[in-house]
Design a protein around this motif. Sequence first.
Motif, mmCIF file in Angstrom:
data_model
loop_
_atom_site.group_PDB
_atom_site.id
_atom_site.type_symbol
_atom_site.label_atom_id
_atom_site.label_comp_id
_atom_site.label_asym_id
_atom_site.label_seq_id
_atom_site.Cartn_x
_atom_site.Cartn_y
_atom_site.Cartn_z
ATOM 1 N N SER A 136 33.034 29.565 34.288
ATOM 2 C CA SER A 136 33.297 30.932 33.833
ATOM 3 C C SER A 136 32.917 30.986 32.367
ATOM 4 O O SER A 136 32.488 29.981 31.788
ATOM 5 N N TYR A 137 33.097 32.165 31.777
ATOM 6 C CA TYR A 137 32.920 32.265 30.338
ATOM 7 C C TYR A 137 34.118 31.592 29.653
ATOM 8 O O TYR A 137 35.214 31.537 30.214
ATOM 9 N N ALA A 160 36.027 40.267 34.732
ATOM 10 C CA ALA A 160 35.116 40.731 33.671
ATOM 11 C C ALA A 160 33.744 41.163 34.200
ATOM 12 O O ALA A 160 33.084 42.003 33.593
ATOM 13 N N HIS A 161 33.321 40.582 35.332
ATOM 14 C CA HIS A 161 31.967 40.880 35.834
ATOM 15 C C HIS A 161 31.960 41.915 36.946
ATOM 16 O O HIS A 161 30.920 42.142 37.547
ATOM 17 N N GLY A 193 35.712 46.446 24.646
ATOM 18 C CA GLY A 193 36.775 47.048 25.452
ATOM 19 C C GLY A 193 37.148 46.151 26.603
ATOM 20 O O GLY A 193 36.447 45.186 26.921
ATOM 21 N N ASN A 242 39.611 44.466 24.243
ATOM 22 C CA ASN A 242 38.531 43.650 24.809
ATOM 23 C C ASN A 242 39.064 42.888 26.024
ATOM 24 O O ASN A 242 40.272 42.936 26.308
ATOM 25 N N GLY A 243 38.183 42.176 26.684
ATOM 26 C CA GLY A 243 38.562 41.467 27.905
ATOM 27 C C GLY A 243 39.349 40.193 27.639
ATOM 28 O O GLY A 243 40.017 39.678 28.533
ATOM 29 N N THR A 244 39.264 39.694 26.414
ATOM 30 C CA THR A 244 39.995 38.471 26.074
ATOM 31 C C THR A 244 41.465 38.786 25.805
ATOM 32 O O THR A 244 42.359 38.085 26.299
ATOM 33 N N HIS A 253 32.787 44.948 27.488
ATOM 34 C CA HIS A 253 31.917 44.562 26.379
ATOM 35 C C HIS A 253 30.509 45.116 26.607
ATOM 36 O O HIS A 253 30.089 45.319 27.750
ATOM 37 N N LEU A 281 43.222 39.163 29.026
ATOM 38 C CA LEU A 281 43.682 37.904 29.635
ATOM 39 C C LEU A 281 44.947 37.400 28.945
ATOM 40 O O LEU A 281 45.895 36.956 29.598
ATOM 41 N N SER A 292 36.453 43.305 31.439
ATOM 42 C CA SER A 292 35.845 43.418 30.114
ATOM 43 C C SER A 292 34.866 44.578 30.139
ATOM 44 O O SER A 292 34.083 44.713 31.080
ATOM 45 N N ALA A 341 36.218 32.358 27.533
ATOM 46 C CA ALA A 341 37.457 33.121 27.304
ATOM 47 C C ALA A 341 38.487 32.881 28.406
ATOM 48 O O ALA A 341 39.694 32.977 28.160
ATOM 49 N N THR A 342 38.043 32.577 29.610
ATOM 50 C CA THR A 342 38.986 32.351 30.711
ATOM 51 C C THR A 342 39.877 31.149 30.398
ATOM 52 O O THR A 342 41.104 31.216 30.542
ATOM 53 N N THR A 355 38.174 33.464 38.236
ATOM 54 C CA THR A 355 37.141 34.442 37.874
ATOM 55 C C THR A 355 36.338 34.813 39.116
ATOM 56 O O THR A 355 35.948 33.929 39.883
ATOM 57 N N ASP A 386 40.263 37.147 36.597
ATOM 58 C CA ASP A 386 39.377 37.562 35.522
ATOM 59 C C ASP A 386 38.240 38.331 36.192
ATOM 60 O O ASP A 386 37.342 37.740 36.793
ATOM 61 N N LYS A 427 28.311 44.095 29.497
ATOM 62 C CA LYS A 427 28.755 44.189 30.885
ATOM 63 C C LYS A 427 28.182 45.453 31.552
ATOM 64 O O LYS A 427 27.731 46.370 30.879
HETATM 65 C C1 LIG Z 1 32.842 38.758 28.909
HETATM 66 C C2 LIG Z 1 33.875 37.884 29.559
HETATM 67 C C3 LIG Z 1 35.181 37.771 29.050
HETATM 68 C C4 LIG Z 1 35.574 38.288 27.705
HETATM 69 O O1 LIG Z 1 35.508 39.643 27.547
HETATM 70 P P1 LIG Z 1 35.392 40.248 26.063
HETATM 71 O O2 LIG Z 1 35.492 41.728 26.341
HETATM 72 O O3 LIG Z 1 34.062 39.866 25.533
HETATM 73 O O4 LIG Z 1 36.513 39.739 25.266
HETATM 74 C C5 LIG Z 1 36.122 37.056 29.781
HETATM 75 N N1 LIG Z 1 35.793 36.451 30.931
HETATM 76 C C6 LIG Z 1 34.551 36.511 31.439
HETATM 77 C C7 LIG Z 1 34.262 35.835 32.736
HETATM 78 C C8 LIG Z 1 33.542 37.209 30.755
HETATM 79 O O5 LIG Z 1 32.294 37.223 31.230
#
Ligand SMILES: *Cc1c(COP(=O)(O)O)cnc(C)c1O
Length: 359
Positions: free
Chosen positions: A80-81, A154-155, A188, A56-58, A178, A61, A176, A83-84, A126, A152, A181
């Motif tokens: 940001s989300y 992710a987007h 993933g 996953n994206g977390t 996910h 990181l 990410s 997780a960052t 991000t 990051d 996305k």
């Molecule tokens: C979705 C997201 C993540 C986390 O990704 P996961 O795959 O859900 O773990 C991290 N950072 C940002 C900015 C996100 O939008």
Amino acid sequence: MIPVTKPFLPPFEEYNELLKGIWQRNWLTNNGPLVNQLESLLAEYLQVKHLLFLGNGTIALQIAIKALDLKGEIITTPFSYVATTSSIVWEGCNPIFADIHEGTLNIDPQQIESKITNKTTAILATHCFGNPCDINAIQKIADKHGIKVIYDGAHCFGTKYQERSVFNYGDITTASFHATKVFHSTEGGAVFTSDPSLLKRMSYMRNFGHDGPDRFNGVGINGKNSEFHAAMGLCNLKYINDILKRRKEQCDHYDRLLSSQHTIRKQQLTPDIEYNYSYYPVIFESEEMMYGVKRNLENSGIFPRRYFYPSLSQLDYIDLGRNDVSETISARILCLPLYDELTSDKQELIADILMRALR
Ligand SMILES: *Cc1c(COP(=O)(O)O)cnc(C)c1O
């Protein structure tokens, strides 16, 4: 019901075909053939040298922070989300927020400079809603102070900066995949780097540090991903150009529908990019107006989301003072529904309700 997003699903038969192969091989995870195939097709599609497909994206990181052996303070964005920021704390480092630029919604390089101390080891920024950061300015600061840069991303699937995939920049970029996305493999993520030794370290890390069945190369974690997830990624990758094209048309449609509405504004895109239209954020003049629109949409079964709210500077497990720009934008922003199946009729309905709520 119109949600803020809906996962894209490929034709069932296409996924099913790949499942048959998984059954025949009886190889479900641990660096299987579909994982390898997805990695090489992604590298080709994105025109990047290396990437590792992760759980996953977390975890991407977390592995990035660990692989760079970061300690102390990491300067990051409060917008940001979660997780960052949580990944920084999870890895035992201190997040230090540098406020965002109110136009681009990305970390403001000028604010970064003022936050650097002798404990700073990296910048974790991000590319907010797929809009690239001021990459040149950030790299200059990093070089001047001898610190690392993680993005990051992710987007950002499909976004380009100066004609190259935005995943090419910084010491490491994470992604990410996910389900929510633009490109997904159910769950993933990935790490991208152009440094082969860093790539090697991260590839040990994603598999417990295994270097053969009974040798270990450093501390690792379970960061790998399965054949089932790779299969979903492979199916979706075939449709990504159509998905990206459709997003652009949908965003252009929203732009036209909302063009007469001068009390809202949009994110300001960074110059010299190709954008992926991954989200449709709108910023209102006040929190009250945002609530008015949100309430009216919800009454009609339409569910926009407050991305990103709260500002991460307001998380209760860190106590770092205020970040005025991030906090005021957080309070006034909504992401409107945007997904492949969303029809133009529905977009018209959404725009209509939004405009009436503001009247
Ligand atoms: C979705 C997201 C993540 C986390 O990704 P996961 O795959 O859900 O773990 C991290 N950072 C940002 C900015 C996100 O939008």
